[in-house]
Design a protein around this motif. Structure first.
Motif, short mmCIF file in Angstrom:
data_model
loop_
_atom_site.label_atom_id
_atom_site.label_comp_id
_atom_site.label_asym_id
_atom_site.label_seq_id
_atom_site.Cartn_x
_atom_site.Cartn_y
_atom_site.Cartn_z
N THR A 153 50.25 -15.33 77.90
CA THR A 153 50.90 -14.07 77.52
C THR A 153 50.94 -13.07 78.68
N PHE A 154 50.09 -13.26 79.69
CA PHE A 154 50.07 -12.33 80.82
C PHE A 154 51.38 -12.37 81.60
N SER A 155 52.15 -13.45 81.43
CA SER A 155 53.38 -13.61 82.19
C SER A 155 54.59 -12.96 81.53
N ILE A 156 54.42 -12.49 80.31
CA ILE A 156 55.56 -11.94 79.56
C ILE A 156 55.99 -10.61 80.14
N THR A 157 57.29 -10.44 80.36
CA THR A 157 57.82 -9.19 80.90
C THR A 157 58.56 -8.37 79.86
N SER A 158 59.02 -9.00 78.81
CA SER A 158 59.68 -8.26 77.74
C SER A 158 59.63 -9.08 76.46
N ASP A 159 59.76 -8.39 75.34
CA ASP A 159 59.78 -9.02 74.02
C ASP A 159 60.98 -8.50 73.26
N GLY A 160 61.48 -9.34 72.37
CA GLY A 160 62.62 -8.88 71.61
C GLY A 160 62.74 -9.58 70.28
N TRP A 161 63.64 -9.06 69.48
CA TRP A 161 64.02 -9.67 68.22
C TRP A 161 65.53 -9.91 68.24
N VAL A 218 64.76 -4.81 71.81
CA VAL A 218 63.96 -5.35 72.91
C VAL A 218 63.01 -4.26 73.40
N ILE A 219 61.82 -4.68 73.83
CA ILE A 219 60.85 -3.75 74.39
C ILE A 219 60.35 -4.34 75.70
N SER A 220 60.36 -3.53 76.75
CA SER A 220 59.94 -4.01 78.06
C SER A 220 58.42 -3.93 78.17
N GLY A 221 57.91 -4.50 79.27
CA GLY A 221 56.49 -4.43 79.50
C GLY A 221 55.98 -3.00 79.62
N GLY A 222 56.85 -2.11 80.07
CA GLY A 222 56.47 -0.71 80.21
C GLY A 222 56.66 0.10 78.95
N GLY A 223 57.20 -0.54 77.91
CA GLY A 223 57.37 0.15 76.63
C GLY A 223 58.75 0.70 76.38
N SER A 224 59.67 0.53 77.30
CA SER A 224 61.04 0.99 77.06
C SER A 224 61.69 0.13 76.00
N THR A 225 62.49 0.75 75.17
CA THR A 225 63.12 0.02 74.07
C THR A 225 64.64 0.16 74.11
N ASN A 226 65.28 -0.83 73.52
CA ASN A 226 66.73 -0.80 73.41
C ASN A 226 67.10 -1.48 72.10
N TYR A 227 68.15 -0.94 71.45
CA TYR A 227 68.51 -1.42 70.13
C TYR A 227 70.02 -1.70 70.05
N ALA A 228 70.36 -2.65 69.19
CA ALA A 228 71.76 -2.83 68.86
C ALA A 228 72.24 -1.58 68.13
N ASP A 229 73.50 -1.23 68.35
CA ASP A 229 74.04 -0.03 67.71
C ASP A 229 73.92 -0.10 66.19
N SER A 230 74.03 -1.29 65.65
CA SER A 230 74.03 -1.45 64.19
C SER A 230 72.68 -1.15 63.55
N VAL A 231 71.61 -1.11 64.35
CA VAL A 231 70.28 -0.88 63.77
C VAL A 231 69.62 0.40 64.28
#
Length: 114
Positions: free
Chosen positions: A27-35, A49-62
């Motif tokens: 898990t130490f190698s993970i740079t981002s997580d998403g659904w 999606v959430i980056s390793g630094g905590g930045s998030t991005n979302y589809a417009d629909s959600v």
């Protein structure tokens, strides 16, 4: 990296669900997580999606309804889904990326009834 998703189910429109995705392995190698999600007859699409630094991005629909978050101590990423709509019905997949490749968990079904 292995990913285990849980938390799907059947809910009425307007209801809420929380999905969880727990990572194990390197898990130490993970740079981002998403659904992501895939509805019948449609292509898989990014939900959040959430980056390793905590930045998030979302589809417009959600946007404004879903929230992605991470608990580093538990190696777990969450997707809080509020104000669910029938069009949110899909199989939801958690995803993790390192510098080389994506990893996918098994999907979890989310069904929203009208």
């Amino acid at each position: 990296v292995q990913l285990q998703a849980s938390g799907g189910g059947l809910v009425q429109a307007g209801g809420s669900l929380r999905l969880s995705c727990t990572a194990s392995g390197s898990t130490f190698s993970i740079t981002s997580d998403g659904w992501y999600r895939q509805a019948p007859g449609k292509q898989r699409e990014l939900v959040a999606v959430i980056s390793g630094g905590g930045s998030t991005n979302y589809a417009d629909s959600v946007k404004g309804r879903f929230t992605i978050s991470r608990d580093n101590a538990k190696n777990t990423v969450y997707l809080q889904m509020n104000s669910l709509k029938p069009e949110d019905t899909a199989v939801y997949y958690c995803n993790a990326d390192d510098s080389f490749r994506p990893y996918w968990g098994e999907g979890t079904q989310v069904t929203v009834s009208s």
